[in-house]
Design a protein around this motif. Structure first.
Motif, PDB file in Angstrom:
ATOM      1  N   VAL A 411       0.851  -1.189   0.000  1.00 23.31           N
ATOM      2  CA  VAL A 411       0.000   0.000   0.000  1.00 23.31           C
ATOM      3  C   VAL A 411       0.885   1.238   0.000  1.00 23.31           C
ATOM      4  O   VAL A 411       1.789   1.371   0.826  1.00 23.31           O
ATOM      5  CB  VAL A 411      -0.930   0.026   1.227  1.00 23.31           C
ATOM      6  CG1 VAL A 411      -1.800   1.277   1.208  1.00 23.31           C
ATOM      7  CG2 VAL A 411      -1.803  -1.224   1.262  1.00 23.31           C
ATOM      8  N   PHE A 412       0.605   2.151  -0.940  1.00 25.20           N
ATOM      9  CA  PHE A 412       1.360   3.395  -1.069  1.00 25.20           C
ATOM     10  C   PHE A 412       0.428   4.575  -0.777  1.00 25.20           C
ATOM     11  O   PHE A 412      -0.388   4.941  -1.628  1.00 25.20           O
ATOM     12  CB  PHE A 412       1.936   3.526  -2.484  1.00 25.20           C
ATOM     13  CG  PHE A 412       2.840   2.402  -2.900  1.00 25.20           C
ATOM     14  CD1 PHE A 412       4.212   2.518  -2.773  1.00 25.20           C
ATOM     15  CD2 PHE A 412       2.316   1.231  -3.411  1.00 25.20           C
ATOM     16  CE1 PHE A 412       5.047   1.483  -3.148  1.00 25.20           C
ATOM     17  CE2 PHE A 412       3.131   0.188  -3.789  1.00 25.20           C
ATOM     18  CZ  PHE A 412       4.511   0.308  -3.657  1.00 25.20           C
ATOM     19  N   PRO A 413       0.519   5.201   0.402  1.00 26.10           N
ATOM     20  CA  PRO A 413      -0.384   6.311   0.746  1.00 26.10           C
ATOM     21  C   PRO A 413      -0.149   7.565  -0.097  1.00 26.10           C
ATOM     22  O   PRO A 413      -1.083   8.318  -0.368  1.00 26.10           O
ATOM     23  CB  PRO A 413      -0.065   6.581   2.212  1.00 26.10           C
ATOM     24  CG  PRO A 413       0.616   5.335   2.706  1.00 26.10           C
ATOM     25  CD  PRO A 413       1.364   4.801   1.538  1.00 26.10           C
ATOM     26  N   ASN A 414       1.120   7.823  -0.461  1.00 26.27           N
ATOM     27  CA  ASN A 414       1.486   8.983  -1.286  1.00 26.27           C
ATOM     28  C   ASN A 414       1.081  10.307  -0.659  1.00 26.27           C
ATOM     29  O   ASN A 414       0.911  11.316  -1.363  1.00 26.27           O
ATOM     30  CB  ASN A 414       0.887   8.856  -2.698  1.00 26.27           C
ATOM     31  CG  ASN A 414       1.457   7.673  -3.452  1.00 26.27           C
ATOM     32  OD1 ASN A 414       2.546   7.212  -3.167  1.00 26.27           O
ATOM     33  ND2 ASN A 414       0.700   7.166  -4.410  1.00 26.27           N
ATOM     34  N   ASN A 415       0.924  10.318   0.641  1.00 29.63           N
ATOM     35  CA  ASN A 415       0.538  11.523   1.365  1.00 29.63           C
ATOM     36  C   ASN A 415       0.802  11.261   2.847  1.00 29.63           C
ATOM     37  O   ASN A 415       0.391  10.238   3.377  1.00 29.63           O
ATOM     38  CB  ASN A 415      -0.946  11.835   1.125  1.00 29.63           C
ATOM     39  CG  ASN A 415      -1.383  13.152   1.732  1.00 29.63           C
ATOM     40  OD1 ASN A 415      -1.393  13.314   2.944  1.00 29.63           O
ATOM     41  ND2 ASN A 415      -1.746  14.101   0.889  1.00 29.63           N
TER      42      ASN A 415
END
Length: 576
Positions: A411-415
């Motif tokens: 999982v990549f939240p990018n925030n």
């Protein structure tokens, strides 16, 4: 002391007040607290330190409270323990952003403290607030003082002391609210950035508003809070359900219950969470198991709920049982499909009903069709719409993990404001191995995805992708939503802001000047490839000018231009 209350039909009810509160009182308090944060969400948003259009603390807390309230509405009871459980569950699954996750933990600890109580006294209320604080601090890897954590801690500590002196809950709540306001006023002394900008902590202010709602109920200072509110919480369910038909629902009953361990007939069957989870997995899917010393929370989609509960009864008494026919619900969901449009997967390469066969799956958060397409091209399974102005909830991410349908899901939240939510989703979901790569920007997420090697083991891939986060320079350009002085930088409303690795470094009224200065700063540090992601507000002429600037001053650099189509940010830059 007595006061007037209104039920959901507007009928007046007269109830005793207030040396104890029960489940109905708790419901009214939550309703009032939800209204307060709803009405003050924009005010709380305005307290966010950075003057960029990402001020979503108030929005996140409002949507998180809304999710908890909706769950509580479904399970109204005079038993405060059961009511708090329902509210806590709704908060947990609906939590958005760091402030929402912390809020969910505050009430998760509260619920654990009062679980067995039909009603609670001042001392029990204070103890529950304290247990909530303890749980919230444990949920944050590096707690920062001068935030909602501090406000909740100081209020709870004072409540424990005052509860020994009074059995009047109105009086105690006044003390709690007063102390929370005093703690909030001191947050700038604990967090220098707050003092520099001249604001108090946004999350702490949101909590104060919720406590104001609580006092409104206990003091009868405001009685219009019981009017049903037109809440509209974004929902992920819409997009998933629209891809399914009733025939594709293999396990038709959403089954939830709590197990009071070793409580049935004196049985002492040893409970081992991992073994129990594995046993239940054969009865269905969407399995969530959360356990502590005395209770086990179970959620599963099963075709034969009785078999699940028969197995669970080996370990104790079942309480809070809820079984819903999902095939019937599905028909209603499709009828209302157009009501929920905010948080949804932009794409999925895998059906959530597929058997898990592939080794790796990927879930990312991003905004913009172009950004979604780029991630798809790198092999991402599910792109959740979200990021700067709309954070996905815990439940959104849980559903996306399931939909990715792989043994290991990255999982990549990018925030930075979504990382805690992603980590909470990881704790809740047990069917697949979940690894959160704590990307704080879109360029970091892209860099990590490009570092992935299909034929490499999980551990090596995790290490490689984590390392990739540190090797990319991230730049973003947006506009200021208010005047501010930040880190010695004078910012005027509507200026364009250059953000380097999540720090505002440039402010100017001219978009191209800001872009050029930001690119020069980033490219002077290292690298030989610059990627320009154009947003909805970028023009072809402006982009051509930036490309010419790079090629004339940095002739050896490779320049890539991609349409990101992201809102609010005309340009996102990546330098590697």
């Amino acid at each position: 002391m007595d006061m007037l209350l209104f039920d959901m039909e507007g009928e007046i009810i007269l109830r005793k007040r207030f040396n104890s509160i029960d489940g109905f009182d708790f419901y009214q308090m939550i309703l009032a607290g939800s209204r307060q944060i709803n009405e003050n969400a924009e005010r709380v948003n305005g307290l966010n330190v950075f003057p960029v259009p990402d001020g979503d603390t108030g929005t996140n807390m409002n949507l998180t409270m809304t999710s908890g309230l909706e769950e509580l509405r479904k399970k109204q009871t005079d038993h405060i323990g059961y009511a708090a459980d329902a509210f806590s569950k709704g908060l947990l699954m609906g939590a958005r952003g760091n402030s929402g996750v912390i809020l969910s933990q505050l009430f998760s600890g509260f619920a654990k403290s009062v679980h067995e109580c039909k009603e609670i006294s001042t001392q029990q209320f204070a103890a529950a607030l304290q247990q909530g604080v303890d749980m919230a601090y444990k949920a944050v890897v590096k707690p920062v003082e001068g935030t909602i954590l501090t406000v909740s801690k100081e209020a709870a500590k004072y409540a424990v002391v005052q509860a020994r002196r009074t059995n009047d809950l109105e009086e105690l709540m006044r003390d709690v609210l007063l102390q929370s306001k005093l703690a909030l006023a001191k947050t700038p002394d604990l967090l220098p950035i707050l003092k520099q900008v001249g604001v108090v902590d946004a999350g702490g202010q949101g909590l104060v508003h919720i406590y104001e709602g609580f006092l409104n109920v206990l003091s009868d200072e405001n009685t219009d809070f019981a009017v049903p509110l037109p809440f509209h919480a974004p929902s992920y369910v819409k997009s998933v359900q629209s891809q399914l038909n009733n025939e594709s629902i293999e396990y038709g009953y959403c089954t939830e219950f709590l197990i009071k361990l070793n409580a049935a007939n004196g049985k002492e069957t040893a409970f081992k969470e991992a073994h129990f989870r594995q046993d239940l997995s054969r009865f269905g899917d969407s399995l969530l198991v959360a356990a502590d010393e005395d209770l086990v929370k179970v959620h599963i989609h099963a075709e034969y709920p009785g078999e699940v509960m028969n197995h669970a009864m080996k370990y104790g008494e079942l309480i809070n049982i809820k079984i819903e026919n999902m095939r019937e619900q599905h028909a209603h969901i499709l009828e209302n499909d157009e009501d929920s449009t905010h948080v949804k997967p932009l794409t999925s390469n895998s059906s959530s009903m597929d058997k898990i066969e592939k080794a790796y799956g990927f879930v990312v958060v991003g905004a913009g069709d172009g950004i979604a397409a780029i991630f798809r091209s790198l092999g991402v399974d599910v792109v959740l719409f979200g990021g700067q102005t709309m954070n996905p909830s815990t439940e959104d991410i849980v559903h996306a993990i399931k939909q990715a349908a792989a043994k290991t899901v990255f999982v990549f939240p990018n925030n930075s404001n979504i990382i805690l939510t992603a980590q909470q989703a990881k704790k809740l979901y047990s069917d697949q191995e979940v690894i959160v790569i704590p990307s704080k920007t879109i360029p970091q997420g892209l860099s990590a995805m490009m570092a992935f090697q299909k034929n490499t083991d999980v551990s090596t891939n995790t290490e490689t992708m984590m390392s990739a986060l540190t090797k990319v320079e991230s730049g973003q350009v947006t506009h200021a939503v208010r005047d501010s002085d930040l880190e010695g930088l004078t910012i005027k409303k509507d200026d364009f802001l250059g953000i380097h690795n999540n720090q505002i470094v440039i402010s100017n009224h001219d978009l191209i000047d800001v872009c050029k200065a930001l690119l020069a700063l980033m490219m002077d540090r290292a690298g030989d490839i610059v990627t320009i992601l154009t947003g909805k507000d970028a023009s072809a002429k402006q982009t051509d000018e930036l490309v010419s600037f790079i090629r004339s001053g940095y002739s050896q650099w490779e320049v890539e231009v991609c349409s990101g189509d992201q809102p609010l940010y005309p340009y996102i830059f990546s330098v590697v």
